[in-house]
Write an enzyme that holds these catalytic residues in place. Structure first.
Site, PDB file in Angstrom:
ATOM      1  N   LYS A  33       0.910  -1.063   0.082  1.00  0.00           N
ATOM      2  CA  LYS A  33      -0.036  -0.090  -0.008  1.00  0.00           C
ATOM      3  C   LYS A  33       0.842   1.173   0.006  1.00  0.00           C
ATOM      4  O   LYS A  33       0.575   2.169  -0.872  1.00  0.00           O
ATOM      5  CB  LYS A  33      -0.887  -0.130   1.303  1.00  0.00           C
ATOM      6  CG  LYS A  33      -1.783   1.111   1.318  1.00  0.00           C
ATOM      7  CD  LYS A  33      -3.122   0.807   2.183  1.00  0.00           C
ATOM      8  CE  LYS A  33      -2.963   0.720   3.457  1.00  0.00           C
ATOM      9  NZ  LYS A  33      -2.860   1.798   4.403  1.00  0.00           N
TER      10      LYS A  33
ATOM     11  N   GLY B  89      -5.257   7.732   5.566  1.00  0.00           N
ATOM     12  CA  GLY B  89      -4.331   8.985   6.046  1.00  0.00           C
ATOM     13  C   GLY B  89      -3.199   9.226   5.292  1.00  0.00           C
ATOM     14  O   GLY B  89      -2.731  10.324   5.074  1.00  0.00           O
TER      15      GLY B  89
ATOM     16  N   GLN C 195       4.454   9.312   7.077  1.00  0.00           N
ATOM     17  CA  GLN C 195       3.609  10.087   6.218  1.00  0.00           C
ATOM     18  C   GLN C 195       3.941  11.739   6.434  1.00  0.00           C
ATOM     19  O   GLN C 195       4.016  12.152   5.291  1.00  0.00           O
ATOM     20  CB  GLN C 195       2.186   9.823   6.742  1.00  0.00           C
ATOM     21  CG  GLN C 195       1.565   8.474   6.623  1.00  0.00           C
ATOM     22  CD  GLN C 195       0.386   8.437   7.204  1.00  0.00           C
ATOM     23  OE1 GLN C 195      -0.280   9.290   7.821  1.00  0.00           O
ATOM     24  NE2 GLN C 195      -0.390   7.394   7.109  1.00  0.00           N
TER      25      GLN C 195
ATOM     26  N   ASP D 169       1.626  -1.106  11.892  1.00  0.00           N
ATOM     27  CA  ASP D 169       0.328  -1.314  11.483  1.00  0.00           C
ATOM     28  C   ASP D 169       0.230  -2.868  11.963  1.00  0.00           C
ATOM     29  O   ASP D 169      -1.093  -3.091  11.666  1.00  0.00           O
ATOM     30  CB  ASP D 169       0.183  -1.308  10.061  1.00  0.00           C
ATOM     31  CG  ASP D 169       0.193   0.134   9.294  1.00  0.00           C
ATOM     32  OD1 ASP D 169      -0.099   1.089  10.152  1.00  0.00           O
ATOM     33  OD2 ASP D 169       0.663   0.404   8.186  1.00  0.00           O
TER      34      ASP D 169
ATOM     35  N   ARG E  10      -7.559  -3.080   9.977  1.00  0.00           N
ATOM     36  CA  ARG E  10      -6.692  -4.001  10.477  1.00  0.00           C
ATOM     37  C   ARG E  10      -7.650  -4.688  11.703  1.00  0.00           C
ATOM     38  O   ARG E  10      -7.079  -5.717  12.090  1.00  0.00           O
ATOM     39  CB  ARG E  10      -5.561  -3.418  10.836  1.00  0.00           C
ATOM     40  CG  ARG E  10      -4.841  -2.811   9.435  1.00  0.00           C
ATOM     41  CD  ARG E  10      -3.345  -2.640   9.556  1.00  0.00           C
ATOM     42  NE  ARG E  10      -2.999  -1.651   8.722  1.00  0.00           N
ATOM     43  CZ  ARG E  10      -2.478  -1.996   7.441  1.00  0.00           C
ATOM     44  NH1 ARG E  10      -2.621  -3.192   6.847  1.00  0.00           N
ATOM     45  NH2 ARG E  10      -2.117  -1.109   6.624  1.00  0.00           N
TER      46      ARG E  10
HETATM   47  C1  S3P Z   1       2.271   4.859   6.113  1.00  0.00           C
HETATM   48  C2  S3P Z   1       3.010   5.291   7.449  1.00  0.00           C
HETATM   49  C3  S3P Z   1       2.316   4.767   8.762  1.00  0.00           C
HETATM   50  C4  S3P Z   1       1.407   3.563   8.512  1.00  0.00           C
HETATM   51  C5  S3P Z   1       0.381   3.993   7.465  1.00  0.00           C
HETATM   52  C6  S3P Z   1       1.283   3.832   6.048  1.00  0.00           C
HETATM   53  C7  S3P Z   1       2.966   5.110   4.992  1.00  0.00           C
HETATM   54  O1  S3P Z   1       1.735   5.871   9.396  1.00  0.00           O
HETATM   55  O2  S3P Z   1       0.639   3.368   9.730  1.00  0.00           O
HETATM   56  O3  S3P Z   1      -0.282   2.639   7.245  1.00  0.00           O
HETATM   57  O4  S3P Z   1       2.853   4.766   3.759  1.00  0.00           O
HETATM   58  O5  S3P Z   1       3.798   6.279   4.803  1.00  0.00           O
HETATM   59  P1  S3P Z   1       2.561   7.001  10.252  1.00  0.00           P
HETATM   60  O6  S3P Z   1       3.402   7.815   9.292  1.00  0.00           O
HETATM   61  O7  S3P Z   1       1.369   7.969  10.726  1.00  0.00           O
HETATM   62  O8  S3P Z   1       3.263   6.250  11.233  1.00  0.00           O
END
Ligand code: S3P
Length: 440
Positions: free
Chosen positions: A23, A95, A172, A323, A397
């Site tokens: 993903k 998110g 992120q 995750d 999840r």
């Molecule tokens: C992700 C970062 C993680 C993870 C999300 C995917 C990404 O979040 O939980 O499912 O692809 O950068 P955070 O950056 O909030 O830790």
């Protein structure tokens, strides 16, 4: 309408399968392809709701995304070349899509409304808006600290490069800043004290941006991107998502006599904390055919059923398995003894408050679990009663983790809604059914 599903104690799981594409890499592949000059071809893209939302947002901003011979082709507009007078971008449950795209829109002279479903609209955006505002992004948030979607944001061609130390370990936030930094003159740096997933920097380097990564003496990293970048069109094959594979690894581990192989799984070192932890607990997991593809390590996982012992998971490991805590907590219920997972504050701001959703779900299944500060403690006894109805709180999840728990429990486990599974792992129940699992 909710779609509940019940998992019943399973026979040994057997067979070979593949899980859908990663993903995190799928979001980034679409975004970087949209910012590249020329056409990119992406194979193995995750075809799930979260990724569709990112693809639609990019299309609304002028990138052309089309399916072609089993792959996706994206005609990019070049860095800074996206356009829209007034766009409304709906990121659904994602998110990652929304936060990364805030970084992209920041570098364009455009006004865009960002929105999402009720889960996404509760999640904190200040963590990404704060650094982006320093660079020049403007928003209509009434209170910067409390900002949530929906939000209207205005980007600018005149972004200012920054050096930013992440207050929370978040790939992120790091990625949003690096994506904005592509558009700013000069160098933009992100300092992280705990390394988070590094796909953005790897991919940026591969596709033509100027990028450097320095390790700090304390074990952190400084990632720097050069601005006014140019990215070339690329070809990419996306490996299987280790966060999806985790559910199958867990299922095979807790169903005695199982032996499965999951082919072509991404094994990036910033993503394999779950495998490391499960091995410490006594799981029988072997990596076969380790290879490199598209700048990432990839391999097949052979997993056999095994008895488990409890463990302590240190806080520093959290970013490499952030995750996977819902499924780890469910697996810990089958281990002998008390498993302590430390430093999980970030779980409170995921698709649901996962810390509380896990504890309540475990209690509904007859498992003693408690929260102490930011730690989660699960008391395993080698056997799980099950028999509960688990509330998933719009969290894919949580739904998948408790369905897996049901495959090893004495009594069937029902989750109240499985619709959100489509955001990350379409075909989850079908794949497990192919391996011998029973759902009704
Ligand atoms: C992700 C970062 C993680 C993870 C999300 C995917 C990404 O979040 O939980 O499912 O692809 O950068 P955070 O950056 O909030 O830790």
């Amino acid at each position: 309408m909710r779609q509940p599903l019940t998992a019943t104690r399973s026979q040994p799981l057997t067979g070979r399968v593949r899980v859908p594409g990663d993903k995190s890499i799928s979001h980034r592949a679409l975004i970087l392809a949209a910012l590249a000059s020329g056409t990119s071809r992406i194979e193995g893209l995750l075809e799930a709701d979260d990724i569709t939302a990112t693809a639609k947002a990019l299309a609304a901003l002028g990138a052309e995304v089309a399916r072609s011979n089993g792959a996706f082709e994206v005609r990019g507009q070049g860095v800074g070349g996206l356009f829209a007078h007034q766009a409304r971008l709906d990121f659904g449950n994602s998110g990652t899509g929304s936060r990364l795209m805030l970084g992209v829109v920041a570098g364009h002279d455009m006004v865009a409304e960002f929105t999402g479903d009720s889960s996404l609209c509760r999640r904190p955006m200040h963590r990404v808006l704060a650094p982006l505002a320093t660079m020049g992004l403007r928003t209509n948030a009434a209170s910067a600290e409390e900002a949530t979607l929906p939000l209207t944001v205005s980007g600018t061609r005149d972004l200012i490069p920054i050096v930013y130390e992440l207050p929370v370990p978040s790939a992120q936030v790091k990625s949003a800043i690096l994506l904005a930094g592509l558009h700013a003159p000069g160098r933009t740096s992100v300092v992280e004290t705990l390394p988070t997933r590094d796909h953005t920097e790897r991919m940026l380097g591969q596709f033509g941006a100027e990028i450097s990564v320095e390790e700090t003496e304390e074990g952190g990293r400084v990632v720097t991107v050069g601005g006014d970048a140019e990215l070339g069109g690329f070809k990419l094959k996306i490996p299987g998502d280790p966060s999806s594979a985790a559910f199958l690894v867990a299922a095979a581990t807790i169903c005695p006599g199982s032996e499965i192989v999951i082919e072509g799984v991404l094994l990036n070192p910033t993503r394999i904390g779950f495998l490391e932890t499960l091995r410490e607990m006594g799981a029988d997991i072997e990596v076969l055919n380790l290879d490199e593809a598209g700048g990432e390590q990839v391999g097949d996982l052979r997993v056999r059923g095994a008895p488990l012992r409890a463990t302590r998971v240190p806080p520093g490991r959290a970013p490499s398995m952030i995750d996977e805590y819902p499924i780890l907590a469910c697996v810990a219920a089958f281990a002998e003894g008390e498993t302590r997972m430390e430093g999980l504050a970030e779980l409170k701001v995921k698709e649901s408050d996962r810390l509380s959703a896990i504890a309540t779900g475990l209690a509904a299944c007859g498992v003693a679990a408690r929260i102490e500060g930011d730690d989660l403690i699960v008391e395993g006894s080698g056997e799980v009663k099950g028999g509960g109805m688990v509330e998933t709180h719009m969290d894919h999840r949580i739904a998948m983790a408790f369905l897996v728990l049901g495959l090893g429990a004495r009594e069937p486990v029902t989750v109240d809604d499985t619709r959100m599974i489509a955001t990350s792992f379409p075909g989850f129940a079908e794949l497990l059914t192919k391996l011998g699992a029973q759902f009704s």
